[in-house]
Write an enzyme that holds these catalytic residues in place. Structure first.
Site, short mmCIF file in Angstrom:
data_model
loop_
_atom_site.label_atom_id
_atom_site.label_comp_id
_atom_site.label_asym_id
_atom_site.label_seq_id
_atom_site.Cartn_x
_atom_site.Cartn_y
_atom_site.Cartn_z
N GLY A 17 -6.06 -10.09 8.59
CA GLY A 17 -5.77 -10.75 9.56
C GLY A 17 -5.56 -10.13 10.95
CG MET B 174 -5.17 -2.65 14.01
SD MET B 174 -4.60 -1.30 14.58
CE MET B 174 -4.59 -0.61 12.92
CE1 TYR C 188 -1.14 -34.94 -33.13
CE2 TYR C 188 1.53 -35.52 -34.93
CZ TYR C 188 0.07 -35.85 -34.11
OH TYR C 188 0.19 -36.97 -34.20
NE ARG D 190 -7.64 2.91 4.73
CZ ARG D 190 -7.79 4.42 4.71
NH1 ARG D 190 -6.83 5.04 4.05
NH2 ARG D 190 -9.12 4.20 4.69
CB SER E 287 0.22 -40.20 -31.51
OG SER E 287 -1.16 -39.69 -30.89
CB CYS F 243 -3.79 -38.56 -29.85
SG CYS F 243 -4.32 -39.73 -29.94
NE ARG G 5 -9.09 -2.92 -5.32
CZ ARG G 5 -9.30 -2.69 -3.38
NH1 ARG G 5 -8.25 -3.78 -2.57
NH2 ARG G 5 -10.47 -3.01 -4.42
CG HIS H 103 -18.98 -44.23 -23.79
ND1 HIS H 103 -20.29 -44.03 -24.55
CD2 HIS H 103 -18.32 -44.46 -25.23
CE1 HIS H 103 -20.25 -43.81 -25.44
NE2 HIS H 103 -19.43 -44.01 -25.79
CE LYS I 179 -3.67 -1.06 2.20
NZ LYS I 179 -4.10 -0.60 3.52
C1 PEP Z 1 -5.55 -42.61 -24.89
O1 PEP Z 1 -5.72 -44.11 -25.14
O2 PEP Z 1 -5.17 -41.61 -25.01
C2 PEP Z 1 -6.21 -42.38 -26.33
C3 PEP Z 1 -6.00 -41.23 -27.44
O3 PEP Z 1 -6.69 -43.69 -27.39
P1 PEP Z 1 -8.24 -43.98 -26.62
O4 PEP Z 1 -9.09 -42.86 -25.10
O5 PEP Z 1 -9.46 -44.67 -27.83
O6 PEP Z 1 -8.21 -45.42 -25.81
#
Ligand code: PEP
Ligand code: MG
Length: 895
Positions: free
Chosen positions: A113, A115, A871, A104, A783, A851, A343, A462, A34
């Site tokens: 907490g 003063m 990626y 202050r 991947s 992925c 602020r 799922h 402050k």
């Molecule tokens: C994984 O296992 O990360 C994957 C992308 O495959 P799935 O989820 O289809 O098993």
């Protein structure tokens, strides 16, 4: 040796900087946040009521020295007070021209907490009378006086506030008024006398008031509440607190006075226009307390035009200085504007994006800074509906589950997929599909529903995977939900919801609400978001692809900025109504000719699917993964088949001619039992399936290449990448590659076209990662399937864990984070690193991506950047988030 400087005037911040070697963090440590801020504003030329800061070093010396001011400190305070008197033309304790001050605390980090505040220090009976003569406002003076005694009594002398509040309450009652500001001057005078009796230690001498208040702040550093807070927040105990003494200014000295709070930009939309609230002739707390209706800041331009112009100019100056939207408190005392505090302002996600982009366009911050200022999850706001703030206010929350797919959804509860689809598509009613868990043959209902709610399942269940992929809000694993499928009811928190009743779910927070809440829909095409994401694209080195199974997902992914498809789960296509019988036939038969026929029947469907994906991704790579799950998933459950068989036998006993049906169901049942595995997740799935049934691989490869040839003829540029799941040994890949190459060559010869493609594998079993050098001899890309890789590295089932012990592990801190949501750096991350290094040792230009669900999680994306992946691939709805997260990783960790 020069005497230690214990006290800095607000106008001496440059000296503090010199003392700390020019380091602003050091100034904040010395003067507290402050004090540093008040000094900084003073240096900028912002009208801050004059004052001074007693340093944190003085606090530490006071506490170490047996609660004595260190030598020279009090003299310096006297000198600083003298300078404040000079600057204001007032005198502390002088009834003719009285100076009042506030006291202050202010540590380096804001710390509840300790003063906090004593206002109006410097008043006593004599000074009060003098002020009445000066201002002619007896009410105002005695109200200020009673506030001083009350605050001093509470925070310095430790009197419980209730005692004071009781007195006030009695007087309000006797006077027949509801609020303090309606009490008369005489009453306030009487209240002061009563307060004084409650605080016998209240000093008459203003200097003594100042001294005791300053000491009380110092001592509060070691108060129990402050120590507890520091322990909880991890703040060091040896920092000390500074004390800020500042001239009081009053917004309640008539019609030329005012007080208010304001933001330098709109905190809801981010629009570059000051906004706020104020009151004429009021004190700061009146604005905050909401007793009087405040006015919007624009009206100050009419009420006090000069003050408005000055304030607007100062807001702009503060913003330029701090390069950030500011939240300010101001007071106008008889035509003079004062700024009490500034602020960084809090803001909505929408405002955060617009402000960051605008500040960069205005040249106040760099584009990099703008990209860093927005949290990836704030981007999510633009992609999904939200519940309106008003509707949440009165909402009845029933339960909380896992927030697996963001967004708000409202609909009537439907307990099975067919009904959800019928209600949604035929009757046009919005539905929430409610199930204990979902299975692949529920997808049509999930797609038709507004949202999905399950009582079981985790982050990679799922229901969660499908919901995320399609951007359907979903809350799963709500253990408290008791779903009675026979009665078609759902019981939770003592309430029973019958099929057809309205419910609302929030996939962003995981909350489930009773009834029909109102939603608001933000917009991805927000121009500021588009701009910010385009800057993110320039900064990031990771590319972003999407997991997409259908052309509509692929199109959406592309609109959201995906640079290809990182995963197509081809088995999802097998579940569609007209295909399932062919799939079942393919599984059931032992006759090669019949199997070939079934596969030939599936081929055109798959080809059509792939053509759609290739067209949507014209010019961009598309990874198609060959079938992954165990075959029994495509057959009805043995439980359902047994029930059906019993029903048929009953019918037969009654004389119905159902022998053929019985034989069919018996056949199915036998096959289901033959395919049954104790551990299907570790069983005949992925590449193992392709090895057991090479015709299946051949059919899928044929579909890929025929589709590629067909769209190529239409001028579409295709870059197929065929991916094999669940590989653990190089020989599996070698085998599949032979099958693939032969089939691909044949199709290309038939079609008279050459299609360039890549052949690669998922890395989702630790053994594959550990033998990456070998695997890369046959794979042109990797991947990471981190859903399975996490499952197999931890040995925790991805489908069950989140509703069981894993939750306990998280609540007890055995695991800091859910490894199915955020990559486990030390375990799974280490295995990934080995795989990247091993793979690239064999094949330097190996393309490596991810992925699994982690591909859309900002923290996991940062790890992927660090590991040198090419990626990340995530659901279409997380693509914009991933673009921003990848850029932030690149800024923080330049490659
Ligand atoms: C994984 O296992 O990360 C994957 C992308 O495959 P799935 O989820 O289809 O098993
Ligand atoms: Mg997998």
């Amino acid at each position: 040796m020069a005497e230690t400087k214990w006290v800095y005037g607000f106008d001496e911040v440059a000296d503090a900087e010199k003392h700390t070697g020019g380091d602003w963090d050091g100034v904040r440590a010395l003067l507290g946040g402050k004090g540093a801020n008040l000094g900084d504003m003073t240096r900028l030329g912002v009208p801050v009521p004059p004052g001074y800061t007693v340093t944190t070093e003085a606090c530490l010396a006071y506490l170490a020295g047996g609660e004595e001011f260190p030598p020279g400190c009090w003299d310096q305070i006297e000198t600083a007070l003298g300078r404040v008197e000079k600057a204001t033309g007032k005198r502390f304790g002088d009834p003719r021209e009285p100076l009042l001050v506030s006291c202050r605390s202010g540590a380096k980090f804001s710390m509840p907490g300790m003063m906090d505040t004593v206002l109006n220090i410097g008043l006593n009976d004599e000074v009060a009378e003098g002020m009445v003569r000066l201002t002619g406002d007896e009410r105002f003076v005695y109200d200020s006086y009673r506030r001083l005694v009350q605050m001093f009594g509470g925070v310095v002398l430790g009197q419980p506030d209730e005692a004071f509040e009781e007195v006030l309450e009695r007087h309000r009652h006797e006077a027949g008024v509801a609020i303090d500001s309606e009490l008369s001057a005489d009453r306030l005078k009487a209240i002061v006398a009563e307060f004084r009796a409650l605080a016998p230690g209240f000093p008459i001498d203003p200097r003594q008031q100042l001294r005791l208040a300053t000491e009380a702040v110092f001592k509060s550093w070691n108060g129990k509440r402050a120590i507890d807070y520091r322990n909880a927040a991890g703040i060091a105990h040896d920092l000390g607190t500074a004390v800020n003494i500042q001239t009081m200014v009053f917004g309640n000295m008539g019609e030329g006075s005012a007080t208010g709070v304001a933001m330098s930009r709109n905190a809801t939309t981010g629009e570059a226009k000051i906004e706020g609230d104020y009151l004429i002739n009021a004190q700061g707390e009146d604005v905050v307390a909401g007793i009087r209706a405040t006015k919007p800041l624009e009206q100050l331009a009419d009420d006090l035009p000069e003050m408005y112009d000055q304030f607007a100019a100062i807001a702009a100056r503060l913003e330029r200085h701090y390069r950030e939207m500011q939240d300010m408190e101001f007071t106008v005392e008889r035509g003079k504007l004062w700024i009490l505090q500034t602020r960084a302002g809090k803001r909505t996600a929408q405002a955060a994006v617009r402000i960051a982009a605008d500040l960069a366009d205005e040249g106040l911050i760099s584009r990099e800074e703008a990209v860093m200022r927005v949290k990836p999850d704030q981007v999510d706001f633009f992609l999904h509906p939200q519940f309106s703030a008003e509707s949440l206010r009165g909402a009845v929350k029933l339960a909380k589950g896992l927030n697996v797919s963001p967004g708000a959804a409202v609909g009537i509860a439907a307990f099975d997929a067919d009904l959800a689809e019928r209600w949604a598509k035929v009757d046009g009613k919005p539905t929430i599909m409610v199930r204990p868990e979902t299975k692949p043959d529920d997808v049509h209902g999930m797609l038709a529903a507004e949202g999905i709610l399950t009582s079981r399942g985790g982050r990679t269940s799922h229901a969660a995977l499908v919901a995320r992929q399609f951007g359907k809000p979903a809350v799963v694993g709500v253990a408290e939900l008791e779903i009675d499928m026979a009665a078609r009811t759902l019981t939770v928190a003592g309430r029973t919801i019958t099929e057809g009743d309205w419910i609302s779910i929030d996939g962003t927070s995981g909350a489930v609400y009773l009834g029909r809440l109102e939603t608001v829909v933000p917009d991805i095409s927000d121009p500021w978001l588009m701009k910010l994401l385009s800057w993110a694209d320039e900064l990031r080195t990771l590319r972003v692809r999407a997991n997409a199974d259908y052309p509509v997902d692929a199109e959406r992914a592309r609109r959201y900025g995906a640079e290809g498809i990182g995963l197509t789960r081809t088995e999802h296509m097998f579940f569609e109504t007209e295909r399932l019988p062919l799939v079942q036939k393919m599984i059931m038969t032992t006759d090669p000719a019949e199997r070939a026929e079934a596969l030939a029947g599936l081929l055109p469907y798959q080809r059509g699917d792939f053509e759609g994906l290739f067209r949507a991704m014209d010019g961009l790579p598309v990874i198609i993964r060959l079938i992954d799950p165990p075959l029994h998933e495509f057959l009805p459950s043995s439980h359902d088949l047994t029930k059906r068989l019993i029903d048929l036998k009953v019918e037969e006993a009654r004389g119905a001619a159902v022998a053929g049906d019985i034989a069919e169901v018996e056949g199915l049942l036998a096959r289901v039992e033959a395919l049954h595995e104790a551990n299907p997740m570790l069983g005949t799935r992925g590449v193992r399936l392709g090895i057991m049934i090479p015709e299946l691989t051949r059919m899928q490869v044929r579909a890929v290449f025929e589709a590629a040839c067909n769209v190529t003829r239409d001028g579409v540029k295709v870059h197929p990448e065929v991916m094999i799941p669940l590989v653990s040994h190089v020989n599996e890949l070698k085998r599949q590659r032979e099958v693939l190459e032969a089939e691909a060559r044949q199709v290309m010869a038939e079609q008279g076209l050459e299609i360039e493609y890549l052949f690669g594998t998922m890395i989702e079993i630790p053994r594959a990662a550990l033998t990456a050098e070998e695997i890369a001899q046959y794979a042109e890309f990797f991947s990471f399937g981190t859903n399975d890789l996490t499952q197999t590295t931890f040995g925790i089932s991805r489908d069950d864990a989140e509703s069981g012990f894993l939750m306990r592990y998280l609540s007890e801190g055995i695991l800091a984070e859910n490894p199915f949501a955020t990559l486990d750096r030390n375990g799974v991350g280490k295995i990934m690193r080995l795989a990247v290094e091993g793979g690239r040792a064999t094949r330097p230009n190996l393309e490596v991506g991810i992925c699994g669900e982690h591909g859309g999680d900002p923290k996991s994306i940062a790890l992927c950047h660090e590991l040198g992946l090419d990626y990340v691939s995530c659901s279409p709805f997380r693509v914009p988030i991933a673009r921003l997260a990848a850029a932030q990783a690149a800024v923080e960790m330049p490659r």
